[in-house]
Design a protein around this motif. Structure first.
Motif, PDB file in Angstrom:
ATOM      1  N   TYR A 109       0.935  -1.269   0.048  1.00 11.08           N
ATOM      2  CA  TYR A 109      -0.021  -0.061   0.175  1.00 11.08           C
ATOM      3  C   TYR A 109       0.846   1.265  -0.055  1.00 11.08           C
ATOM      4  CZ  TYR A 109      -3.680   3.273   1.485  1.00 11.08           C
ATOM      5  OH  TYR A 109      -4.393   4.528   1.523  1.00 11.08           O
ATOM      6  N   ARG A 110       1.979   1.089   0.874  1.00 12.67           N
ATOM      7  CA  ARG A 110       2.711   2.379   0.761  1.00 12.67           C
ATOM      8  C   ARG A 110       3.531   2.386  -0.518  1.00 12.67           C
ATOM      9  NH1 ARG A 110       7.652   3.652   5.684  1.00 12.67           N
ATOM     10  NH2 ARG A 110       8.233   5.618   4.489  1.00 12.67           N
ATOM     11  N   LYS A 147       4.614   5.594  -5.218  1.00 10.91           N
ATOM     12  CA  LYS A 147       4.996   5.589  -6.612  1.00 10.91           C
ATOM     13  C   LYS A 147       3.924   6.662  -7.430  1.00 10.91           C
ATOM     14  CE  LYS A 147       5.617   2.637 -10.772  1.00 10.91           C
ATOM     15  NZ  LYS A 147       5.226   1.012 -11.134  1.00 10.91           N
ATOM     16  N   LEU A 148       3.057   6.749  -7.059  1.00  9.15           N
ATOM     17  CA  LEU A 148       1.807   7.510  -7.747  1.00  9.15           C
ATOM     18  C   LEU A 148       2.041   8.947  -7.502  1.00  9.15           C
ATOM     19  CD1 LEU A 148      -1.564   5.835  -6.730  1.00  9.15           C
ATOM     20  CD2 LEU A 148      -0.556   5.806  -8.924  1.00  9.15           C
ATOM     21  N   PHE A 149       2.397   9.236  -6.319  1.00 11.34           N
ATOM     22  CA  PHE A 149       2.492  10.777  -5.796  1.00 11.34           C
ATOM     23  C   PHE A 149       3.985  11.074  -6.701  1.00 11.34           C
ATOM     24  CE2 PHE A 149       5.669  13.666  -3.467  1.00 11.34           C
ATOM     25  CZ  PHE A 149       4.681  14.539  -3.361  1.00 11.34           C
TER      26      PHE A 149
END
Length: 277
Positions: A18-19, A24-26
């Motif tokens: 989850y982290r 990665k998205l950020f």
């Protein structure tokens, strides 16, 4: 002279899926914003087929290595990936004030674009991944750039030392890892001259050159210092060093000695091992 580094003992860190996904998205979207909305950076996008007259740095690295427990097809696919990536950057002209971004030019490596599953280093082991093997390209460009007046704006060191020193022609830690798109290699032209990047995937080697419209007035010698291998409290080994470069005029008079970077990497082989892995 080289700058002494502060010793680091980096135990491998395990993060939740989850982290990792959120991180990665950020960082991925932050990179997109920088590429397309930043007013402070002018990214290079001009190409020229005709080679610039003066070669200022060149290097080549083997396309295939004898690697234990690594299937040959991963290296064959790596060569395919390199050819696709090279087609996007070969002949690039880096004008004064412009910045070269490897990922901005190559784009996201996907199967739809013809990229295959190549060798990817993940958590200290090799795994198949689409676009795998492109670190060889970033390693080559970074090493050549250290022998020019161009400025390395962004470079990420490898977290693991993959290969023993047998047949190694460069100091440990002289490469640059990449992960689309937030772990990038970026180089800025801080000189008044135009430069050109030429890359070719040969029969046995990945070959590269930085060329210029004018001959250089300086030469560079890259070297390592403060090399150290340590056995860590968590059971593994780490390797450390400092990379610097000496600057000479064309008569071999030394003009300077610059710190480049320091490296700390988890070793993927026994410290006394000298052959292939």
């Amino acid at each position: 002279m080289a700058t002494k580094f502060r010793y680091q003992s980096d135990r491998p860190v395990t993060r939740s899926k989850y982290r990792l996904l959120l991180g990665k998205l950020f960082f991925t979207w932050r990179r997109y914003f920088q590429w397309y909305f930043s007013r402070s950076t002018q990214y290079a996008s001009t190409f020229q087929n005709l080679a610039f007259p003066f070669k200022v740095a060149d290097h080549k690295t083997p396309l295939y290595r004898q690697l234990k427990n690594v299937d040959r097809w991963l290296q064959e696919n790596k060569v395919t990936n390199l050819k696709l990536a090279v087609s996007k950057i070969n002949g690039l002209v880096l004008k004064p004030g412009e910045t070269f971004s490897l990922w901005r030019l190559v784009g996201k490596p996907t199967k739809a674009k013809g990229f295959s599953e190549g060798m990817v280093l993940k958590n200290g082991s090799f795994v198949p991944g689409v676009g795998g093997g492109l670190c060889q390209l970033s390693n080559l460009i970074y090493w050549m750039t250290l022998h020019t007046p161009l400025q390395v704006k962004e470079r990420w060191r490898h977290t693991h030392d993959v290969f023993p020193d047998a047949n190694r022609t460069q100091p440990f830690g002289s490469g640059a890892t990449i992960v689309y798109n937030y772990i990038d290699l970026q180089i800025k032209n801080v000189t008044p001259n135009y430069y050109q990047l030429q890359i070719n995937v040969g029969e046995s080697d990945l070959e590269g050159q930085w060329r210029c419209e004018q001959p250089l007035s300086h030469k560079y010698k890259v070297y390592e210092s403060d090399h150290l291998i340590t056995q860590e409290w968590w059971g593994g080994y780490m390797r450390h060093n400092v990379i610097s470069r000496q600057i000479f005029d064309l008569h071999n008079n030394q003009l300077g000695d610059e710190f480049i970077t320091e490296n700390h990497a988890i070793m993927m082989y026994e410290p006394m091992l000298t052959g292939s892995i």
